[in-house]
Design a protein around this motif. Structure first.
Motif, short mmCIF file in Angstrom:
data_model
loop_
_atom_site.label_atom_id
_atom_site.label_comp_id
_atom_site.label_asym_id
_atom_site.label_seq_id
_atom_site.Cartn_x
_atom_site.Cartn_y
_atom_site.Cartn_z
N LYS A 53 -1.27 -5.90 -5.32
CA LYS A 53 0.05 -6.39 -4.93
C LYS A 53 0.55 -5.66 -3.69
O LYS A 53 1.16 -6.26 -2.80
CB LYS A 53 1.04 -6.24 -6.08
CG LYS A 53 2.43 -6.79 -5.78
CD LYS A 53 3.35 -6.65 -6.98
CE LYS A 53 4.74 -7.18 -6.65
NZ LYS A 53 5.67 -7.04 -7.81
N GLU A 54 0.29 -4.34 -3.62
CA GLU A 54 0.70 -3.56 -2.47
C GLU A 54 0.01 -4.02 -1.19
O GLU A 54 0.61 -4.04 -0.11
CB GLU A 54 0.42 -2.07 -2.70
CG GLU A 54 1.40 -1.39 -3.65
CD GLU A 54 2.78 -1.26 -3.05
OE1 GLU A 54 2.90 -0.77 -1.91
OE2 GLU A 54 3.75 -1.67 -3.72
N PHE A 55 -1.26 -4.40 -1.31
CA PHE A 55 -1.96 -4.94 -0.14
C PHE A 55 -1.20 -6.15 0.40
O PHE A 55 -1.11 -6.35 1.62
CB PHE A 55 -3.40 -5.34 -0.48
CG PHE A 55 -4.36 -4.19 -0.57
CD1 PHE A 55 -4.51 -3.31 0.49
CD2 PHE A 55 -5.13 -4.00 -1.70
CE1 PHE A 55 -5.40 -2.25 0.43
CE2 PHE A 55 -6.02 -2.94 -1.78
CZ PHE A 55 -6.16 -2.07 -0.71
N GLY A 56 -0.66 -6.94 -0.51
CA GLY A 56 0.09 -8.11 -0.09
C GLY A 56 1.33 -7.78 0.71
O GLY A 56 1.79 -8.58 1.52
N GLU A 57 1.87 -6.58 0.50
CA GLU A 57 3.06 -6.15 1.25
C GLU A 57 2.70 -5.80 2.70
O GLU A 57 3.57 -5.76 3.57
CB GLU A 57 3.70 -4.93 0.57
CG GLU A 57 4.20 -5.19 -0.84
CD GLU A 57 5.31 -6.22 -0.88
OE1 GLU A 57 6.18 -6.19 0.01
OE2 GLU A 57 5.30 -7.07 -1.79
N PHE A 58 1.43 -5.50 2.95
CA PHE A 58 0.99 -5.12 4.29
C PHE A 58 0.37 -6.27 5.06
O PHE A 58 0.22 -6.19 6.28
CB PHE A 58 -0.03 -3.97 4.22
CG PHE A 58 0.60 -2.62 4.05
CD1 PHE A 58 0.78 -1.77 5.14
CD2 PHE A 58 1.00 -2.17 2.80
CE1 PHE A 58 1.37 -0.52 5.00
CE2 PHE A 58 1.57 -0.92 2.64
CZ PHE A 58 1.75 -0.09 3.73
N ASP A 59 -0.05 -7.33 4.37
CA ASP A 59 -0.74 -8.40 5.09
C ASP A 59 0.26 -9.34 5.78
O ASP A 59 1.45 -9.36 5.47
CB ASP A 59 -1.70 -9.17 4.18
CG ASP A 59 -1.00 -10.11 3.19
OD1 ASP A 59 0.07 -10.64 3.51
OD2 ASP A 59 -1.56 -10.32 2.09
N LYS A 60 -0.25 -10.03 6.76
CA LYS A 60 0.53 -11.03 7.47
C LYS A 60 -0.18 -12.36 7.27
O LYS A 60 -1.24 -12.60 7.85
CB LYS A 60 0.62 -10.69 8.95
CG LYS A 60 1.38 -9.40 9.25
CD LYS A 60 1.37 -9.09 10.74
CE LYS A 60 2.13 -7.80 11.03
NZ LYS A 60 2.09 -7.44 12.47
#
Length: 202
Positions: A53-60
């Motif tokens: 989920k945290e990866f999703g906060e960094f992706d565009k």
């Protein structure tokens, strides 16, 4: 709680604060973060789903391609959670196509009581093993590991990794003697593993 933090062009994964070593040069001796991050001391270890989920906060728009690497390296030894490193490494590669690196003390086999290098196959592009010294006595003095045979275990892990991971590197911090540094280079040459010498703050 800081699970992911970015440094320059890389995204770092902070999975655990557990570690069987107490290195004299460890950044944990000097503060609670790294390179301007928030505190890396975890309230608890994040679940695999929380990390995803945290990866999703960094992706565009599902893209992490502006990061050169996703690096498993926080305020503890990532191989304390070897299975999770493998799962998350594969997830990053399959979903985002970003290169992955594991920064490790090389004691995953001792921690887990079994061989762990094969877990990294297809999940990790580069394994960076902290050699730290070129002799057992020097290693024990600098690294202060939990086990007396940690030096031998670290070398065995690095050797095993060559069978499963394309790029294996030894690292050493420039706080050791010239004789120890020469011994490190000799080990590196004998094992066919590149040696990277790091400054204390890098």
């Amino acid at each position: 709680m800081t699970i992911l933090y970015d440094v320059k062009n890389n995204l770092y994964v902070n999975l655990t604060n557990r570690c069987p070593c107490n290195c004299t040069f460890c950044i944990r001796q000097y503060g609670d973060g790294a390179y301007g991050s928030d505190s890396l001391w975890l309230e608890r270890e994040p679940t695999v789903d929380e990390v995803k989920k945290e990866f999703g906060e960094f992706d565009k728009d599902g893209d992490l391609s502006w990061f050169e690497e996703v690096v498993f390296c926080g305020y503890g030894e990532p191989m304390e959670r070897a299975e999770d490193v493998a799962e998350l490494g594969r997830y990053v590669k399959e979903k985002y196509g970003v290169k992955t690196r594991l920064n490790t003390n090389g004691l995953g086999d001792k921690i887990n009581g079994r061989s762990t290098a094969k877990l990294l196959e297809g999940a990790i592009d580069t394994v960076s093993v902290s050699l730290n010294a070129g002799t057992k006595d020097g290693y024990n003095t600098v690294t202060r590991p939990k086990w007396d045979d940690a030096f031998e275990a670290m070398l065995a892990f690095a050797k095993d990794c060559k069978s499963y991971v394309k790029n294996v590197v030894f690292t050493v911090v420039d706080v050791i003697s010239d004789d120890e540094m020469k011994a490190c280079r000799a080990i590196s040459d004998e094992m066919g593993i590149k040696l990277r010498v790091r400054k204390l703050d890098t």
